[in-house]
Enzyme design. Structure first.
Site, PDB file in Angstrom:
ATOM      1  N   GLN A  24    -118.905 146.004 -64.621  1.00 54.40           N
ATOM      2  CA  GLN A  24    -117.548 145.166 -64.285  1.00 54.40           C
ATOM      3  C   GLN A  24    -117.506 144.004 -65.124  1.00 54.40           C
ATOM      4  O   GLN A  24    -118.363 143.537 -65.707  1.00 54.40           O
ATOM      5  CB  GLN A  24    -117.506 145.003 -62.697  1.00 54.40           C
ATOM      6  CG  GLN A  24    -118.783 144.065 -62.269  1.00 54.40           C
ATOM      7  CD  GLN A  24    -118.813 144.311 -60.850  1.00 54.40           C
ATOM      8  OE1 GLN A  24    -117.969 144.662 -59.918  1.00 54.40           O
ATOM      9  NE2 GLN A  24    -120.103 143.857 -60.187  1.00 54.40           N
ATOM     10  N   GLU A  43    -128.178 145.279 -54.566  1.00 59.55           N
ATOM     11  CA  GLU A  43    -126.958 144.799 -55.400  1.00 59.55           C
ATOM     12  C   GLU A  43    -127.169 145.618 -56.762  1.00 59.55           C
ATOM     13  O   GLU A  43    -127.993 145.554 -57.431  1.00 59.55           O
ATOM     14  CB  GLU A  43    -126.952 143.409 -55.541  1.00 59.55           C
ATOM     15  CG  GLU A  43    -126.122 142.718 -56.917  1.00 59.55           C
ATOM     16  CD  GLU A  43    -124.499 143.101 -56.467  1.00 59.55           C
ATOM     17  OE1 GLU A  43    -123.930 142.618 -55.371  1.00 59.55           O
ATOM     18  OE2 GLU A  43    -123.866 143.656 -57.353  1.00 59.55           O
ATOM     19  N   GLY A  67    -126.408 151.179 -54.437  1.00 55.69           N
ATOM     20  CA  GLY A  67    -126.408 151.212 -52.990  1.00 55.69           C
ATOM     21  C   GLY A  67    -126.260 152.625 -52.245  1.00 55.69           C
ATOM     22  O   GLY A  67    -126.932 152.898 -51.363  1.00 55.69           O
ATOM     23  N   ASP A 123    -120.895 144.874 -48.100  1.00 54.83           N
ATOM     24  CA  ASP A 123    -120.381 143.578 -48.755  1.00 54.83           C
ATOM     25  C   ASP A 123    -120.031 143.843 -50.327  1.00 54.83           C
ATOM     26  O   ASP A 123    -120.535 143.487 -51.314  1.00 54.83           O
ATOM     27  CB  ASP A 123    -121.142 142.391 -48.594  1.00 54.83           C
ATOM     28  CG  ASP A 123    -120.465 141.229 -49.055  1.00 54.83           C
ATOM     29  OD1 ASP A 123    -119.465 141.276 -49.581  1.00 54.83           O
ATOM     30  OD2 ASP A 123    -121.114 139.975 -49.187  1.00 54.83           O
ATOM     31  N   SER A 124    -118.983 144.821 -50.310  1.00 47.36           N
ATOM     32  CA  SER A 124    -118.637 145.585 -51.735  1.00 47.36           C
ATOM     33  C   SER A 124    -117.536 144.847 -52.186  1.00 47.36           C
ATOM     34  O   SER A 124    -116.679 144.204 -51.616  1.00 47.36           O
ATOM     35  CB  SER A 124    -118.862 147.013 -51.676  1.00 47.36           C
ATOM     36  OG  SER A 124    -117.652 147.440 -50.961  1.00 47.36           O
ATOM     37  N   THR A 125    -117.002 145.446 -53.568  1.00 50.37           N
ATOM     38  CA  THR A 125    -115.899 145.282 -54.195  1.00 50.37           C
ATOM     39  C   THR A 125    -114.980 146.121 -53.435  1.00 50.37           C
ATOM     40  O   THR A 125    -115.256 147.038 -52.854  1.00 50.37           O
ATOM     41  CB  THR A 125    -115.817 145.487 -55.543  1.00 50.37           C
ATOM     42  OG1 THR A 125    -116.597 146.798 -55.880  1.00 50.37           O
ATOM     43  CG2 THR A 125    -116.646 144.281 -56.174  1.00 50.37           C
ATOM     44  N   ASP A 126    -113.596 146.303 -53.709  1.00 53.25           N
ATOM     45  CA  ASP A 126    -112.457 147.205 -53.371  1.00 53.25           C
ATOM     46  C   ASP A 126    -113.014 148.494 -53.763  1.00 53.25           C
ATOM     47  O   ASP A 126    -113.758 148.614 -54.730  1.00 53.25           O
ATOM     48  CB  ASP A 126    -111.302 146.789 -53.982  1.00 53.25           C
ATOM     49  CG  ASP A 126    -110.875 145.446 -53.076  1.00 53.25           C
ATOM     50  OD1 ASP A 126    -111.109 145.065 -52.095  1.00 53.25           O
ATOM     51  OD2 ASP A 126    -110.177 144.615 -53.831  1.00 53.25           O
TER      52      ASP A 126
END
Lengths: 291, 291
Positions: free
Chosen positions: A37, A112, A145, A163-166
């Protein structure tokens, strides 16, 4: 250094092109195209250091306490016997920091996908990332993950925090039925899954909330949603899902036990816990439409 | 009509100069310097028509239901015997619209200082302003609310709703001890005052919240604060004060009576009522600092 003849703004669009929140940039700290990203770290006078992934603000020094309180403490108030925790994502370290405040927790595995996020936060956001150097129970792995959960043994964790991104980019697989089913298998009998549940105000967020809820509701007998006021997320209010095999977030909460721990929190308290699960009617209708 | 070689944005700054929310303007509907303030009405694709006073967004078609639910229904749930209501400000009509849904209410006096606001909303925002032509119990006066309350007889109202601008410009006097004392005198024994309580996140808003709370707390034996998610106000979360001579908004609420009315609401419900009064710790600390 601020120049007088120009300024620099970061803007995040909340609808396709006609609503945006903008933060004035005092300093560009880091810009990197990682294997996963686009990672940017900026400094804004009001919000302090903040991290942006693929154009979406993930975490700011000023309001991260809200998100990190709410991803962690409601679950711990419902099941104070949680020993083994799995964090998926959470590269800034704030979620691990809150989890690590519980002496009763024995193991914190954190997976992560993007090491660059951790390294950038270690450098620029010590308020969340200092947990990496201070917490012996934390086992930080750089891995996918989705794959990790697929391969993890049944019943291995009491709590999974996504606890991730969209659901676009590297976080996409974490919003699938297959992933939720793997979480179900990997959780212990009283296990709890906290996942990203997106927003309920703008059209695109509503669609993602519906999709996530429909899939989790199919997988877990108990699947509730709770909200919290994060000024840097779209509409200022964002939602987590609370899914469990056995525990209801309202009926089974243990406010006396949680309050006896004496943890100081800036956002969460046990009255607010109930409030967070008491959703506005329009949000209840969105969820009911896919139940 | 949209041109391809330019666009137009309205931006509201949430801190002095480094955080702003912007809405792209499809159409400038109305711009007027009234005797009291600068009045602008714009259209944005996502939010529909919205009204700006002295640069602050007051009301949008898309999210006005949140504000208008919360200024009205919590008080009505605590005291279902309210007969006489005074609205100060509220020129868009949304507050009067919600109040008028209660058949038990006998009289709605509304004192708006700026007739131009009412006229502009009549023209461009029928969803809130249609109450002006449809509601016989509504008595709309164009006058100074501060003076009106000073001259009103003791015990004349069961509910006063202060639906004003922020404490700068024409709304300034509505944030003074003198005004709150006048409200106390004008309210009946079970009377309730709902007032603007500003925000709790940005420094300037926190200062206004502290000032308002300190003054009301000196005047009313019961003075609580409750919040709601309005995406177009600073931080996405805003607060009202609930002040009363005798009724506590939590202990004295009557959820069964309110639910028996069968009112359909998009935001408010009686569980959310309790949630709205269950404040985050950092907000409780702000309030406690001036109690």
């Amino acid at each position: 250094m601020l120049l007088k003849n120009s300024d620099l703004w970061f803007s995040e669009y909340y609808m396709d092109d006609d609503v945006k929140l903008s933060l004035k940039i005092d300093e560009v700290l880091h810009v990197e195209q990682t294997p996963f990203q686009k990672l940017e770290m900026f400094r804004n006078e009001t919000f302090g250091v903040f991290m942006v992934l693929d154009g979406y603000t993930q975490v700011t020094e000023k309001d991260e306490f809200v998100y990190h309180d709410m991803i962690c403490h409601p679950a711990m108030c419902v099941n104070p016997n949680i020993k083994n925790v799995l964090i998926i994502g959470g590269g800034d370290g704030g979620t691990a920091r809150e989890v690590a405040r519980y002496k009763s927790i024995e193991k914190i595995d954190m997976v992560e996908i993007d090491e660059a996020v951790v390294r950038a936060c270690e450098k620029f956001m010590p308020s969340t990332s200092s947990v990496y150097s201070s917490e012996p129970r934390l086992n930080l792995m750089f891995d996918d993950g989705l794959k990790f959960v697929k391969e993890a043994p049944a019943g291995a964790y009491d709590l999974i925090l996504v606890d991730s991104t969209d659901p676009a980019g590297p976080g996409e697989g974490l919003f699938t039925v297959g992933f939720y089913q793997d979480c179900f298998r990997v959780l212990s009998d009283n296990g709890i899954l906290i996942n990203q549940h997106e927003g309920a105000f703008y059209d695109g967020d509503i669609e993602e909330m519906k999709k996530a809820h429909a899939k989790i509701k199919k997988t877990f007998p108990i699947a509730k949603v709770f909200g919290f006021n994060t000024p840097t997320y779209a509409s200022g209010y964002w939602y987590f899902g609370f899914a469990s095999k056995a525990l209801d977030p309202m009926k089974d909460m243990k406010p006396e036990a949680w309050n006896a721990l004496g943890l100081e929190t800036r956002y969460y308290n046990t009255d607010l816990h109930k409030g967070a699960f008491s959703l506005p009617n329009y949000v209840k209708e969105i969820l009911a439409s896919v139940e």
